[in-house]
Design an enzyme around this catalytic site. Structure first.
Site, mmCIF file in Angstrom:
data_model
loop_
_atom_site.group_PDB
_atom_site.id
_atom_site.type_symbol
_atom_site.label_atom_id
_atom_site.label_comp_id
_atom_site.label_asym_id
_atom_site.label_seq_id
_atom_site.Cartn_x
_atom_site.Cartn_y
_atom_site.Cartn_z
ATOM 1 C CB SER A 140 21.632 36.829 12.555
ATOM 2 O OG SER A 140 21.029 36.141 11.411
ATOM 3 C CE1 TYR A 153 26.274 34.170 11.444
ATOM 4 C CE2 TYR A 153 23.973 33.556 11.131
ATOM 5 C CZ TYR A 153 24.843 34.483 11.316
ATOM 6 O OH TYR A 153 24.638 35.894 10.952
ATOM 7 C CE LYS A 157 25.750 36.100 14.422
ATOM 8 N NZ LYS A 157 26.291 37.484 14.768
#
Length: 272
Positions: A140, A153, A157
């Site tokens: 991401s 997150y 990532k």
């Protein structure tokens, strides 16, 4: 690498980015195992692919947080189509809002990072023996920048990007190609999950992505991914402006952090 005639596995392949990549691979002549936690959705995608597409696909229900199930995916691909040439580590979760709890972190780490490591352990030895293979990590833009609203997150990532880099550095001269996909907003269920969480930080997380740049369709992202594989390019940026953001971060880290704090404050006010 040309994908026609190749065997590929796409995790998280029933929809979103994974579904678009899987369908595009089949249209380009690849033989694809479409793996997803939702086996019915994966089967539905296989049925939706035109029968005259030059490639082929099978659907498999699988949880990539389980190493044995990753091994089962690889075995199914080998049985159906032959040795795996490309592995798309695409399955992902948003993780808990804010600092989260241990269970949320465990799931995010298992799916967003450790699943990549486990797949590589199983695939890289064979790729080294054959002299080629391709690992595509869906990370991401958060893995290069950060993710407002979710520590898990952002951190997992970042770790996915770091693992993809390590694979390329360690095995790139031995025929193992690696690409790392780092988009911003893509119109998937994951994009809207924060806004639907009922939490101000979650709403800010969605708003941070949707306001930072264009929200792309999964099909548009799949086109960029296939082009990058053809060029064997490591960093895949469907939103080219991410590179400028990343350069700005590295040029003056403190300034970047201050700017992100101000941006977060605006987003939280908007979410109220």
């Amino acid at each position: 690498m040309k994908v026609a005639g190749r065997t590929a596995i796409v995790t998280g392949g029933a929809g979103g980015i994974g579904g678009a990549i899987a369908e595009r691979l089949v249209r380009e002549g690849a033989r694809v195992v479409i793996a997803d936690l939702d086996a019915d959705a994966a089967e539905s995608l296989v049925r939706s692919i035109p029968a005259d597409a030059p490639g082929s696909a099978v659907a498999v229900g699988a949880d990539v947080s389980d190493a044995a199930q990753i091994g089962g995916l690889i075995a199914r691909a080998e049985d159906e189509f032959g040795p795996v040439d490309l592995y798309f580590a695409n399955a992902g979760v948003g993780g808990p809002v804010g600092l989260g709890d241990d269970a949320g972190w465990d799931t995010a780490i298992d799916v967003n990072l450790t699943a990549h490591v486990r797949a590589a352990r199983l695939l890289v030895p064979g790729w080294l023996e054959r002299g080629e293979g391709y690992f595509v990590s869906t990370a991401s833009a958060a893995g290069l920048l950060t993710q407002i609203g979710s520590a898990a997150y952002a951190v997992t990532k970042h770790a996915a990007v770091g693992f993809a880099e390590w694979l390329s550095v360690t095995y790139g001269d031995s025929g193992v190609r690696v690409s790392c996909l780092c988009p911003m907003g893509v119109e998937t269920k994951l994009l809207r999950a924060g806004a639907e969480s009922g939490d101000a930080l979650g709403a800010a997380a969605t708003r941070a992505v949707t306001s930072a740049g264009a929200v792309l369709s999964p099909d548009a992202v799949a086109t960029v991914v296939l082009d990058a594989i053809d060029e064997e390019r490591f960093l895949i940026l469907p939103h080219p402006e991410v590179l400028d953001m990343y350069r700005g971060k590295g040029a003056d880290y403190d300034r970047w952090l201050g700017g992100m704090r101000r941006y977060q404050a605006v987003l939280l006010q908007t979410a109220e």
